[in-house]
Design an enzyme around this catalytic site. Structure first.
Site, PDB file in Angstrom:
ATOM      1  N   PRO A 112      31.334   5.475  18.789  1.00 43.94           N
ATOM      2  CA  PRO A 112      30.469   6.331  19.602  1.00 43.94           C
ATOM      3  C   PRO A 112      29.836   7.427  18.745  1.00 43.94           C
ATOM      4  O   PRO A 112      30.511   8.065  17.935  1.00 43.94           O
ATOM      5  CB  PRO A 112      31.444   6.955  20.602  1.00 43.94           C
ATOM      6  CG  PRO A 112      32.771   6.951  19.898  1.00 43.94           C
ATOM      7  CD  PRO A 112      32.763   5.735  19.030  1.00 43.94           C
ATOM      8  N   LYS A 286      41.130   8.675  20.914  1.00 44.90           N
ATOM      9  CA  LYS A 286      40.460   8.681  19.598  1.00 44.90           C
ATOM     10  C   LYS A 286      40.599  10.040  18.913  1.00 44.90           C
ATOM     11  O   LYS A 286      40.467  11.078  19.581  1.00 44.90           O
ATOM     12  CB  LYS A 286      38.973   8.367  19.799  1.00 44.90           C
ATOM     13  CG  LYS A 286      38.109   8.446  18.540  1.00 44.90           C
ATOM     14  CD  LYS A 286      36.716   7.924  18.819  1.00 44.90           C
ATOM     15  CE  LYS A 286      35.835   7.898  17.590  1.00 44.90           C
ATOM     16  NZ  LYS A 286      35.192   9.175  17.299  1.00 44.90           N
ATOM     17  N   HIS A 310      36.654  12.062  13.066  1.00 48.42           N
ATOM     18  CA  HIS A 310      35.292  12.284  13.548  1.00 48.42           C
ATOM     19  C   HIS A 310      34.317  12.228  12.371  1.00 48.42           C
ATOM     20  O   HIS A 310      33.332  12.971  12.308  1.00 48.42           O
ATOM     21  CB  HIS A 310      35.201  13.657  14.235  1.00 48.42           C
ATOM     22  CG  HIS A 310      34.333  13.660  15.461  1.00 48.42           C
ATOM     23  ND1 HIS A 310      34.804  13.357  16.702  1.00 48.42           N
ATOM     24  CD2 HIS A 310      33.016  13.952  15.633  1.00 48.42           C
ATOM     25  CE1 HIS A 310      33.827  13.464  17.594  1.00 48.42           C
ATOM     26  NE2 HIS A 310      32.731  13.815  16.965  1.00 48.42           N
TER      27      HIS A 310
HETATM   28  C1  LIG Z   1      26.112  11.562  13.806  1.00 47.05           C
HETATM   29  C2  LIG Z   1      27.488  11.363  14.363  1.00 47.05           C
HETATM   30  C3  LIG Z   1      27.729  11.647  15.703  1.00 47.05           C
HETATM   31  C4  LIG Z   1      29.005  11.435  16.238  1.00 47.05           C
HETATM   32  N1  LIG Z   1      29.216  11.647  17.578  1.00 47.05           N
HETATM   33  C5  LIG Z   1      30.412  11.315  18.128  1.00 47.05           C
HETATM   34  C6  LIG Z   1      30.592  11.374  19.535  1.00 47.05           C
HETATM   35  O1  LIG Z   1      29.689  11.709  20.291  1.00 47.05           O
HETATM   36  N2  LIG Z   1      31.815  11.011  20.017  1.00 47.05           N
HETATM   37  C7  LIG Z   1      32.843  10.602  19.208  1.00 47.05           C
HETATM   38  O2  LIG Z   1      33.938  10.291  19.696  1.00 47.05           O
HETATM   39  N3  LIG Z   1      32.676  10.525  17.863  1.00 47.05           N
HETATM   40  C8  LIG Z   1      31.502  10.851  17.308  1.00 47.05           C
HETATM   41  N4  LIG Z   1      31.318  10.723  15.958  1.00 47.05           N
HETATM   42  C9  LIG Z   1      32.411  10.162  15.141  1.00 47.05           C
HETATM   43  C10 LIG Z   1      32.278   8.620  15.058  1.00 47.05           C
HETATM   44  O3  LIG Z   1      32.656   8.034  16.281  1.00 47.05           O
HETATM   45  C11 LIG Z   1      33.164   7.996  13.966  1.00 47.05           C
HETATM   46  O4  LIG Z   1      34.509   8.280  14.233  1.00 47.05           O
HETATM   47  C12 LIG Z   1      32.812   8.467  12.559  1.00 47.05           C
HETATM   48  O5  LIG Z   1      31.425   8.460  12.367  1.00 47.05           O
HETATM   49  C13 LIG Z   1      33.492   7.562  11.566  1.00 47.05           C
HETATM   50  O6  LIG Z   1      33.148   7.853  10.262  1.00 47.05           O
HETATM   51  P1  LIG Z   1      31.997   7.068   9.442  1.00 47.05           P
HETATM   52  O7  LIG Z   1      30.717   7.699   9.895  1.00 47.05           O
HETATM   53  O8  LIG Z   1      32.320   7.354   8.035  1.00 47.05           O
HETATM   54  O9  LIG Z   1      32.089   5.618   9.832  1.00 47.05           O
HETATM   55  C14 LIG Z   1      30.063  10.968  15.403  1.00 47.05           C
HETATM   56  C15 LIG Z   1      29.796  10.705  14.054  1.00 47.05           C
HETATM   57  C16 LIG Z   1      28.533  10.885  13.540  1.00 47.05           C
HETATM   58  C17 LIG Z   1      28.281  10.549  12.084  1.00 47.05           C
END
Ligand SMILES: Cc1cc2nc3c(=O)[nH]c(=O)nc-3n(C[C@H](O)[C@H](O)[C@H](O)COP(=O)(O)O)c2cc1C
Length: 418
Positions: A112, A286, A310
């Site tokens: 997400p 999560k 995150h």
């Molecule tokens: C631009 C961005 C927005 C994100 N928004 C959310 C969110 O709305 N809800 C959430 O649970 N995690 C959010 N995340 C965390 C992602 O779900 C995920 O855990 C994370 O991007 C994993 O790392 P990676 O980008 O290296 O794959 C966000 C991450 C990014 C990069």
């Protein structure tokens, strides 16, 4: 387009340079418009950096504080090496698995991410389309920009909903009921973002409080393609929750800050139990990074734990999920599903996470780079690229089936056999 070496965590940087002499012709990732020429996630990233304005890149790439957690999420993968087998039949390789009891072509789901509307208009649908074409779940964020009922119409979609708990009880209840009604097959409660991370590089691009600075506006104006595909009908809005926001706070920045201010600081296991009571399908928590919390989860009725930081955007100087994965798997055994999210950029990262105990990984930025570079096709390309890398590496490791991958294939670099 070249990505500066310092963009990568140190061990990968050293690894990167081995094939080059000072003065060798400069290597460049492919950042052009022909998707067939994409070789790796880095090509999608390079095109993303070419197309997106600065403030969008900061939002996408940045981490909290010193960005130490962000760096750790990549470093940790480099600390595990593989001891490949030879003289085994590698003709038929198989990545298939099951995700919440349904067959899946590979152990991956699209994580997400909120505010995808700053990358392009229709971004949530495009992510869902890319995921659906690859046959993997797409987890839609509470802070997404398209109504979940609209995204649910994507053909063949395995649609999951990610919940943030903020404001009155009726908000999470209504979101959960709507997610159920529009066919979401699992719910993911994010637990590590009740207090927004200190993403100072992101903030610096908005020097005037909640407004973009003039230099940010000027830089955005220099990206006409992004303007045309993103702001052609004005700023995006938080379509699933905007009606809960008081009318006077419904502007783009204002609504984001208002929601941030309403996050429950006291989110706890009691709320988890209440949500569990209302949501009857698979339920994940999560954002865990502490083994005591993993132990505590065993006393709850949740179905799975998603280890993650995150994407390095919340606590600074945290461990990476991969660091605690083997121990978390020992604690959990087969009593809960155990997923990992953070730092996945290569098929080998997924194979390492699988070998160390993850059932499934979630990709955040890797699939967002695909989105920014080529829309839905790029999301699909990102997933297929990871899949092709996994299939190839399985053969390199002499492991014909993903299910046969075990921890004894790996060794830590600080524990190499003598
Ligand atoms: C631009 C961005 C927005 C994100 N928004 C959310 C969110 O709305 N809800 C959430 O649970 N995690 C959010 N995340 C965390 C992602 O779900 C995920 O855990 C994370 O991007 C994993 O790392 P990676 O980008 O290296 O794959 C966000 C991450 C990014 C990069």
């Amino acid at each position: 387009m070249a990505i500066r070496r310092k963009d990568w965590a140190l061990p990968l940087e050293q690894h990167d340079s081995v094939a080059q002499l000072d003065g060798s012709p400069r290597r460049r990732f492919y950042a052009g418009g022909d998707i067939a020429r994409v070789e790796a996630i880095n090509d999608l990233r390079a095109r993303t950096h070419k197309l997106m304005p600065r403030f969008v890149l900061e939002y996408l790439e940045g981490g909290a504080g010193e960005e130490a957690t962000l760096a750790r999420e990549r470093e940790c993968f480099a600390e595990w090496r593989v001891m490949p087998h030879t003289l085994v039949d590698e003709a038929h390789r198989d990545l298939t698995t099951s995700i919440i009891g349904k067959d899946a072509p590979l152990p991956l789901a699209v994580a997400p991410t909120g505010l995808n509307g700053v990358f392009m208009r229709g971004a949530d649908t495009a992510l869902a389309q890319g995921a659906s074409r690859s046959g993997v779940p797409f987890i839609q964020s509470t802070m997404s920009n398209e109504r979940m009922e609209d995204v649910a119409r994507v053909p063949g979609l395995r649609h999951w909903w990610q919940l943030y708990v903020f404001g009155g009880e009726e908000i999470w209840q209504e979101l959960v009921d709507r997610a159920d009604a529009c066919g979401c097959e699992a719910l993911v409660l994010t637990t590590n973002s009740q207090i927004f991370g200190q993403r100072e590089w992101d903030s610096r691009t908005r020097v005037e409080g909640q407004r973009p600075s003039w230099s940010t506006v000027f830089d955005a104006a220099l990206h006409p393609r992004w303007l045309a595909t993103t702001l052609n009908r004005g700023m995006p809005e938080f379509a699933n929750v905007i009606e809960f926001v008081p009318k006077e706070h419904r502007g783009f920045f204002d609504s984001a800050f208002w929601i941030r201010g309403q996050m429950w600081r006291n989110l706890d296991w009691k709320t988890v139990a209440k949500i569990r009571d209302r949501w009857k399908k698979p339920f994940f928590v999560k954002g865990m990074l502490n083994l005591k919390d993993v132990e505590r989860a065993l006393d709850s009725d949740i179905d799975g734990i998603i280890l993650g930081s995150h994407g390095g955007r919340q606590s600074d100087w945290a461990v990476a999920p991969l660091d605690i994965l083997p121990r978390a798997r020992e604690i959990v055994g087969d009593r809960k599903a155990l997923y990992l999210t953070g730092g996945i950029r290569r098929g080998t990262d997924i194979l390492k996470a699988k070998a160390l105990g993850a059932d499934v990984v979630l990709t955040g930025r890797a699939t967002l780079y695909g989105l920014c570079a080529y829309g839905a096709d790029g999301v699909h390309r990102a997933i297929e690229t990871l899949k092709e890398e996994m299939l190839n590496e399985l053969g390199q490791y002499g492991i014909p089936r993903l299910k046969a991958l075990t921890r004894d294939l790996l060794v830590r670099t600080d524990d190499l056999p003598l």
